[in-house]
Write an enzyme that holds these catalytic residues in place. Structure first.
Site, mmCIF file in Angstrom:
data_model
loop_
_atom_site.group_PDB
_atom_site.id
_atom_site.type_symbol
_atom_site.label_atom_id
_atom_site.label_comp_id
_atom_site.label_asym_id
_atom_site.label_seq_id
_atom_site.Cartn_x
_atom_site.Cartn_y
_atom_site.Cartn_z
ATOM 1 N N ARG A 103 0.864 -1.183 0.000
ATOM 2 C CA ARG A 103 0.000 0.000 0.000
ATOM 3 C C ARG A 103 0.899 1.231 0.000
ATOM 4 N NH1 ARG A 103 -3.972 1.756 4.986
ATOM 5 N NH2 ARG A 103 -2.025 2.240 6.038
ATOM 6 N N THR A 107 -0.819 7.709 -0.903
ATOM 7 C CA THR A 107 -2.117 7.673 -1.594
ATOM 8 C C THR A 107 -3.034 6.591 -1.040
ATOM 9 O OG1 THR A 107 -1.357 6.060 -3.213
ATOM 10 C CG2 THR A 107 -0.946 8.378 -3.725
ATOM 11 N N ASP A 203 1.783 -1.093 12.296
ATOM 12 C CA ASP A 203 2.063 -1.692 10.981
ATOM 13 C C ASP A 203 2.419 -3.166 11.182
ATOM 14 O OD1 ASP A 203 3.326 -0.558 7.972
ATOM 15 O OD2 ASP A 203 3.591 -2.625 8.650
ATOM 16 N N ASP A 206 5.748 -4.419 9.596
ATOM 17 C CA ASP A 206 6.937 -3.944 10.308
ATOM 18 C C ASP A 206 7.095 -4.659 11.644
ATOM 19 O OD1 ASP A 206 7.268 -2.241 8.210
ATOM 20 O OD2 ASP A 206 6.916 -0.395 9.333
HETATM 21 O O1 LIG Z 1 -6.600 -2.174 3.656
HETATM 22 P P1 LIG Z 1 -5.396 -1.392 3.225
HETATM 23 O O2 LIG Z 1 -5.576 0.080 3.405
HETATM 24 O O3 LIG Z 1 -4.981 -1.736 1.822
HETATM 25 O O4 LIG Z 1 -4.209 -1.740 4.210
HETATM 26 C C1 LIG Z 1 -3.937 -3.047 4.600
HETATM 27 C C2 LIG Z 1 -2.654 -3.544 4.010
HETATM 28 O O5 LIG Z 1 -1.552 -2.844 4.590
HETATM 29 C C3 LIG Z 1 -0.620 -3.782 5.086
HETATM 30 O O6 LIG Z 1 0.316 -4.142 4.139
HETATM 31 P P2 LIG Z 1 1.510 -3.156 3.705
HETATM 32 O O7 LIG Z 1 1.122 -2.371 2.488
HETATM 33 O O8 LIG Z 1 1.957 -2.368 4.893
HETATM 34 O O9 LIG Z 1 2.630 -4.154 3.242
HETATM 35 P P3 LIG Z 1 3.542 -5.118 4.130
HETATM 36 O O10 LIG Z 1 2.689 -6.297 4.486
HETATM 37 O O11 LIG Z 1 4.678 -5.463 3.241
HETATM 38 O O12 LIG Z 1 3.976 -4.357 5.365
HETATM 39 C C4 LIG Z 1 -1.496 -4.966 5.470
HETATM 40 O O13 LIG Z 1 -0.768 -6.151 5.636
HETATM 41 C C5 LIG Z 1 -2.486 -5.017 4.356
HETATM 42 O O14 LIG Z 1 -2.049 -5.749 3.233
HETATM 43 O O1 LIG Z 2 -3.293 -0.167 10.756
HETATM 44 C C1 LIG Z 2 -2.782 -0.646 9.726
HETATM 45 C C2 LIG Z 2 -3.243 -0.306 8.443
HETATM 46 C C3 LIG Z 2 -2.659 -0.872 7.361
HETATM 47 N N1 LIG Z 2 -1.633 -1.734 7.531
HETATM 48 C C4 LIG Z 2 -1.163 -2.064 8.753
HETATM 49 O O2 LIG Z 2 -0.230 -2.861 8.871
HETATM 50 N N2 LIG Z 2 -1.743 -1.495 9.828
HETATM 51 MG MG LIG Z 3 3.226 -2.841 6.253
#
Ligand SMILES: O=P(O)(O)OC[C@H]1O[C@H](OP(=O)(O)OP(=O)(O)O)[C@H](O)[C@@H]1O
Ligand SMILES: O=c1cc[nH]c(=O)[nH]1
Ligand SMILES: [Mg+2]
Length: 213
Positions: A103, A107, A203, A206
């Protein structure tokens, strides 16, 4: 779309530890693993089975075995990967497909950067794993991806969801007209101004794997 919030004191207990900002990475990983097994137990209530004839040491009987084709589990990288082992512990014969989505933190739009899925998903029970359903962009994108490959039976397993994300997924599925369930440990209050779930857990990627940059 049916939304099932798993209501169980063990889930609430583990979730509270997971949310705590003082919970360190090894414990966070372990808790995600334990939670997904509890959620997967609920999420697989509708898994397809067939009767099978066996003999116990005492008598013949008709039992139950998982139907073919095996369920397909799809973790959304990165954070969904932390849920894979817990899911496979419950359904060891499942096959695994992968979707990498990130994500954009400005944006909030999702971008797909990796994909390894069977070409035809029709007739497969698909279980999508992602701990966080925030705006719904990522999970919605993943569901759309699977439907474009022919998926007609999808269950999403998340740890936390925001009402905004559930509504977006609901609208998408009303358009797609594909059966889809969501199993989640808790539905939180809202999203904050930067798209994080409140109170949430921060997150998830992370906290599982360290800072991405
Ligand atoms: O519903 P949304 O607004 O799309 O957000 C949720 C997304 O955000 C996080 O992933 P992230 O993009 O942080 O990637 P990551 O798993 O590599 O940390 C999470 O694991 C979801 O996939
Ligand atoms: O709260 C949140 C939203 C999106 N992705 C995450 O990992 N945490
Ligand atoms: Mg993430």
């Amino acid at each position: 779309m049916e939304v099932r919030v798993v209501n169980h004191p063990l889930v609430d207990h583990k979730l509270t530890h997971l949310r705590n900002k003082n919970t360190d990475q090894p414990v966070f990983r372990k808790l995600v693993d334990e939670l997904v097994t509890l959620l997967a137990y609920e999420a697989t209530r509708g898994v397809r089975v067939n009767p099978v004839d066996i003999e116990t040491p005492v008598a013949p009987m008709t039992g139950t075995k998982l139907a073919d084709p095996a369920p397909l589990v799809v973790p959304i990288l990165r954070a969904g990967l932390g849920m894979l082992e817990g899911m496979l512990r419950l359904v060891p014969t499942a096959e695994v497909g992968f979707l990498g989505m990130i994500r954009d933190e400005e944006t909030l739009q999702p971008m797909t950067y990796a994909e390894r899925l069977p070409a035809d998903l029709s007739g497969r029970q698909c279980y999508v794993l992602d701990p966080m359903l925030a705006t719904g962009g990522s999970l919605g994108g993943a569901v759309q991806y699977l439907v474009d490959r022919g998926a007609d039976d999808i269950t999403c397993i998340c740890i936390l969801a925001a009402p905004e994300g559930i509504e977006r997924l609901h609208d998408l599925l009303a358009d797609l007209k594909v059966p889809c369930n969501l199993v989640v440990a808790a539905v939180d209050e809202k999203l904050n101004e930067v798209g994080y779930i409140v109170p949430g857990l921060g997150d998830a990627g992370d906290r599982l794997y360290g800072l991405a940059q």
